[in-house]
Write a protein that holds these residues in place. Structure first.
Motif, PDB file in Angstrom:
ATOM      1  N   THR A 190       0.647  -1.225   0.205  1.00  0.00           N
ATOM      2  CA  THR A 190       0.136   0.131   0.098  1.00  0.00           C
ATOM      3  C   THR A 190       1.026   1.343   0.069  1.00  0.00           C
ATOM      4  N   VAL A 191       2.002   1.215   0.602  1.00  0.00           N
ATOM      5  CA  VAL A 191       2.979   2.278   0.640  1.00  0.00           C
ATOM      6  C   VAL A 191       3.892   2.149  -0.663  1.00  0.00           C
ATOM      7  N   LYS A 192       4.467   1.147  -0.638  1.00  0.00           N
ATOM      8  CA  LYS A 192       5.890   1.400  -1.794  1.00  0.00           C
ATOM      9  C   LYS A 192       5.251   1.482  -3.152  1.00  0.00           C
ATOM     10  N   GLU A 214       7.338   8.199  -4.814  1.00  0.00           N
ATOM     11  CA  GLU A 214       8.679   7.594  -4.383  1.00  0.00           C
ATOM     12  C   GLU A 214       9.432   9.007  -4.018  1.00  0.00           C
ATOM     13  N   LEU A 215       9.287  10.162  -4.686  1.00  0.00           N
ATOM     14  CA  LEU A 215       9.851  11.349  -4.394  1.00  0.00           C
ATOM     15  C   LEU A 215       9.422  11.638  -2.843  1.00  0.00           C
ATOM     16  N   ALA A 216       8.513  11.430  -2.374  1.00  0.00           N
ATOM     17  CA  ALA A 216       7.930  11.638  -0.821  1.00  0.00           C
ATOM     18  C   ALA A 216       8.286  10.677   0.113  1.00  0.00           C
ATOM     19  N   LEU A 217       9.003   9.327  -0.269  1.00  0.00           N
ATOM     20  CA  LEU A 217       9.545   8.328   0.356  1.00  0.00           C
ATOM     21  C   LEU A 217      11.051   8.254   0.789  1.00  0.00           C
ATOM     22  N   PHE A 218      11.782   8.088  -0.305  1.00  0.00           N
ATOM     23  CA  PHE A 218      13.058   7.650  -0.406  1.00  0.00           C
ATOM     24  C   PHE A 218      14.079   8.943  -0.337  1.00  0.00           C
ATOM     25  N   ALA A 219      15.194   8.741   0.409  1.00  0.00           N
ATOM     26  CA  ALA A 219      16.323   9.714   0.274  1.00  0.00           C
ATOM     27  C   ALA A 219      17.604   8.919   0.328  1.00  0.00           C
ATOM     28  N   GLU A 220      18.786   9.348  -0.468  1.00  0.00           N
ATOM     29  CA  GLU A 220      20.061   8.604  -0.368  1.00  0.00           C
ATOM     30  C   GLU A 220      20.668   8.714   1.003  1.00  0.00           C
TER      31      GLU A 220
END
Ligand code: GLN
Length: 293
Positions: free
Chosen positions: A208-210, A215-221
């Protein structure tokens, strides 16, 4: 087909979802939306029949949610945050209850300090929940509320929400704090729920999330820390001399984010606060910004 009562539809949907290892509560949220009913109206209408076309549409949505994990908020187009209804879609992160806690800490901090005429900024506003809620809850205490997002499509939703809720927020498109730097704006309070998930964690994330939150709101390097590093570096240019920063964080990031703040602002008082589930969730920092750019 024999007529289906609202009660029967609800009962079918709840157990269907439960068998599919989904939240049974979704059955109730969706039926209220489908029938345009409040909780009280639903309760008093449980024995009424449901029109067959309404039941078919409801059933299709329940099945779609069960099969794909599409968030119920994408089916209803809304989510409640701090007792207000916000429009959401696939361009914005769905508001989470943890973020209500972040906002509450921001409100309590401002009240405790007895500050007035504040300038605040919400960095990476998404649907606008943080900026809009703070503007409405803090009222006259806040003189200026700014919100930024790099995503034009997110800003469209945020502006729509601000319009519906009549919240005085100025929105800017750009990378984190860049638009404020460009305009020479100074802020006393910086609040942000930036992307903070390390991509390596994608295997443990719910579908439901991934598969549905942007993506822009979830992941960071940098193990999920890059947004904090960038925002803090930029913050030197926009924070007033005595400022407060509030970040939502991943539950294992308290120490790392504290370190980044200390190394950016040598005079800072940083606290890591737990959420209702006992997990580190908010970093609250009082910083002295002595940087002169
Ligand atoms: N708290 C969100 C989640 O774990 C992530 C949002 C974020 O990275 N800011 O689903």
């Amino acid at each position: 087909m024999t007529a289906t009562t609202i009660y029967e539809a609800l009962k079918w949907a709840s157990s269907f979802l439960e068998n599919a290892s989904r939240e049974p509560k979704v059955a109730e949220i969706l039926i209220k939306h489908e029938l345009s009913m409040t909780q009280a109206q639903l309760i008093s209408s449980l024995r009424e029949n449901m029109a067959s076309h309404t039941f078919r549409s409801y059933k299709a949505k329940i099945e779609l949610h069960a099969q794909t994990g599409i968030p119920v908020q994408h089916l209803t187009g809304e989510e409640t945050f701090f007792d207000r209804t916000f429009q959401v879609n696939a361009d914005v992160l769905i508001p989470r209850p943890e973020t209500e806690e972040l906002v509450d800490h921001a409100i309590q901090t401002v009240k405790k300090k007895d500050w007035t005429d504040l300038t605040c900024v919400d960095v990476g506003t998404g649907s606008g929940i943080i900026a809009i809620t703070l503007a409405l809850e803090l009222g006259d205490t806040v003189e200026k509320m700014y919100a930024t997002d790099i995503s034009d499509s997110a800003l469209m939703i945020a502006k729509k929400n601000a319009g519906i809720l009549n919240a005085p927020v100025d929105f800017f498109q750009g990378n984190f704090l860049s638009p404020l730097i460009d305009q020479g704006i100074k802020a006393d309070i910086l609040v942000s729920n930036p992307p903070y998930i390390d991509r390596g964690e994608i295997g443990q994330m719910a579908d439901t999330v991934k598969n549905f939150d942007p993506e822009l709101a979830l992941f960071a390097e940098n193990k999920g820390l890059l947004a904090y590093e960038t925002i803090l570096e930029q913050a030197k240019a926009i924070l007033t001399e005595e400022a407060v920063i509030l970040f939502e964080i991943g539950y294992q990031q308290g120490e790392a984010v504290t370190d980044i703040i200390h190394s950016t602002f040598s005079k800072s008082n940083v606290q890591v606060l737990k959420d209702i589930n006992g997990k580190d969730r908010v970093v609250l920092a009082e910083v002295e910004n002595t940087v002169r750019l």
